[in-house]
Design a protein around this motif. Structure first.
Motif, mmCIF file in Angstrom:
data_model
loop_
_atom_site.group_PDB
_atom_site.id
_atom_site.type_symbol
_atom_site.label_atom_id
_atom_site.label_comp_id
_atom_site.label_asym_id
_atom_site.label_seq_id
_atom_site.Cartn_x
_atom_site.Cartn_y
_atom_site.Cartn_z
ATOM 1 N N TYR A 40 0.906 -1.183 0.131
ATOM 2 C CA TYR A 40 -0.003 -0.150 -0.180
ATOM 3 C C TYR A 40 0.793 1.227 0.072
ATOM 4 O O TYR A 40 0.484 2.222 -0.791
ATOM 5 C CB TYR A 40 -1.002 -0.067 1.175
ATOM 6 C CG TYR A 40 -1.895 1.089 1.177
ATOM 7 C CD1 TYR A 40 -1.355 2.321 2.228
ATOM 8 C CD2 TYR A 40 -3.098 1.147 0.682
ATOM 9 C CE1 TYR A 40 -2.270 3.370 2.181
ATOM 10 C CE2 TYR A 40 -3.860 2.204 0.682
ATOM 11 C CZ TYR A 40 -3.601 3.361 1.448
ATOM 12 O OH TYR A 40 -4.343 4.522 1.445
ATOM 13 N N LYS A 44 0.988 4.244 -2.748
ATOM 14 C CA LYS A 44 0.879 5.753 -2.496
ATOM 15 C C LYS A 44 1.961 6.536 -2.773
ATOM 16 O O LYS A 44 1.747 7.636 -3.411
ATOM 17 C CB LYS A 44 0.345 5.749 -1.055
ATOM 18 C CG LYS A 44 -0.810 5.168 -0.470
ATOM 19 C CD LYS A 44 -1.984 5.995 -1.096
ATOM 20 C CE LYS A 44 -3.399 5.656 -0.900
ATOM 21 N NZ LYS A 44 -4.268 6.324 -1.545
ATOM 22 N N GLU A 48 1.645 9.590 -5.206
ATOM 23 C CA GLU A 48 2.091 11.091 -5.076
ATOM 24 C C GLU A 48 3.228 11.458 -6.259
ATOM 25 O O GLU A 48 3.380 12.690 -6.265
ATOM 26 C CB GLU A 48 2.630 11.030 -3.909
ATOM 27 C CG GLU A 48 1.475 10.853 -2.592
ATOM 28 C CD GLU A 48 2.156 10.590 -1.174
ATOM 29 O OE1 GLU A 48 3.434 10.453 -1.128
ATOM 30 O OE2 GLU A 48 1.200 10.035 -0.542
#
Lengths: 116, 330
Positions: A40, A44, A48
């Motif tokens: 995860y 992420k 970003e």
């Protein structure tokens, strides 16, 4: 007619774009796994940086890279949850260095071809 | 799926989510090979549980699973990409398949003629069509099986890397239009089978015991037509296999076309070519007259088309010499 041409151009561009993204995804993943990540957090971090990767694409890729010996993984408990952490192996680091060098050379060639 | 990971899932997510995830994993597992199923599903379960437990509160398990993608698609991403016949082998496969189908058809014609001559074997038109289709399906299956085996063996046809560019065959005039030549080959093949009584057509006409028959005018043409169609058949088979017209084959084609025109003109100037008979006797002269007109009109069309082909063929032959004639002299 012009709308149809623009639509067709858009569809072709999308298809070619996804081929470019597919080719660069491995390099992006290896670059971030120089530091430890679980699935995860890796997704992420990539998102970003502007690289949105679907879960159904990322996790099979991580598995394939681990099978190839480019990654190590270990289970650890964090925040009272068991998570699987990934990191580059020694082989993975060598492969990453090579891919990065090739990518940088390719970028320079492309920059020269496409001009300022 | 082992008890350890099931327990881990149960403790990480609630029961309703666990049921949803379990159902999703079951669906993915249906598309996975048995040998790898448990291992892949264990990995996938870890991934799904991680995403579900890490997701924002407003996101439920369904949304996470939807982002993972359809089970069929996810299963495909966990398996190595595989082609049945990949892009490296595909062009060779198509070329070999076409050649194999053409040779199989030609072989069937020749074997049928041989069987008819040796054993008096005969077949109806539907039997011939079905037999041809069956043969072609078998050939297709064998060629596909060979190339699938090559693909799975990892064959990359690296020996093609030793290729040396070479000139076209000597006297090459142009690329073959496969559709045209193939239709000629099929027509000639079926004609030879019909002409030699291998394929027996039902000549009986409806509403009575009438039969459409060729007259005695055709008798002296038995061997000339066999020779002409036989030469044309072999010629078109060779041209299809080579893939290029050459000066020699174009000249033979022109000769065959000329023979067709000569035979056609002979038939146009002779007596009745076909008759409708009942109990061995020709029926009314008016019907016979109209039948002759139809048959001769058809022959006239064949002559006209053949002359047009000859004109095109002549232009191709002339055109092949034009560059030399036009070469500048210094």
């Amino acid at each position: 007619m012009m709308d149809a041409d623009a639509e067709q151009a858009g569809a072709i561009a999308d298809k070619l774009n996804s081929e470019i993204r597919r080719g660069t995804l491995v390099l992006a993943v290896l670059s971030q796994l120089q530091q430890e990540h679980y699935g995860y957090s890796l997704r992420k971090t990539l998102a970003e940086a502007g690289l949105d990767v679907e879960e159904g694409t990322l996790y099979p890729l991580i598995r394939r890279l681990e099978k190839q010996g480019l990654l190590h993984s270990e289970w650890r408990e964090e925040d009272r949850r068991r998570k699987r952490f990934y990191r580059l192996s020694e082989t993975g680091a060598q492969v990453y260095d090579r891919l990065l060098a090739d990518w940088q050379a390719l970028s320079q060639h492309l920059a020269a071809l496409t001009g300022p | 799926m082992d008890t350890h990971t099931d327990t881990a899932m149960d403790s990480a997510i609630d029961t309703e989510q666990a049921i949803l995830v379990e159902s999703y994993l079951h669906e993915v597992g249906r598309y996975l090979p048995q040998a790898q199923r448990n291992e892949i599903l264990a990995d996938l379960q870890d991934a799904v549980v991680e995403e579900v437990t890490s997701a924002a509160p407003e996101e439920d398990a369904r949304e996470v699973l939807r982002r993972f993608g359809h089970p069929f698609r996810v299963a495909g991403k966990y398996l190595p990409q595989r082609y049945v016949i990949g892009p490296t082998l595909y062009p060779v496969f198509m070329h070999i398949l076409k050649l194999a189908l053409i040779v199989a058809f030609a072989g069937q014609v020749l074997v049928s003629l041989a069987l008819a001559q040796m054993q008096g074997w005969q077949i109806g038109p539907f039997g011939l069509l079905w037999g041809t289709l069956e043969l072609l399906i078998w050939v297709f299956a064998v060629v596909v099986a060979v190339f699938v085996a090559l693909e799975f063996s990892g064959e990359k046809l690296n020996w093609y890397e030793d290729w040396t560019p070479g000139a076209r065959p000597s006297g090459a005039l142009g690329v073959v239009l496969p559709g045209d030549v193939l239709s000629n080959l099929v027509t000639e093949g079926f004609f030879l089978l019909w002409w030699n009584d291998v394929v027996v057509l039902d000549n009986f006409l409806p509403a009575g015991s009438y039969e459409l028959a060729l007259t005695a005018v055709w008798t002296p043409l038995y061997w000339p037509l066999n020779a002409l169609m036989g030469v044309a058949f072999v010629l078109h088979l060779l041209v299809l296999l080579r893939g290029v017209w050459q000066r020699s084959t174009q000249l033979v084609e022109m000769a065959c076309n000329a023979a067709v025109v000569v035979l056609g003109l002979y038939l146009l100037t002779t007596g009745p070519l076909a008759a409708i008979v009942s109990d061995g006797e020709m029926i009314s002269s008016e019907v016979t007259f109209f039948l002759q007109m139809i048959v001769k009109a058809a022959i006239f069309v064949v002559i006209a088309v053949t002359l047009s082909d000859m004109r095109l063929g002549w232009r191709v032959l002339i055109g092949a010499r034009a560059p030399d004639a036009a070469a500048p002299t210094h």
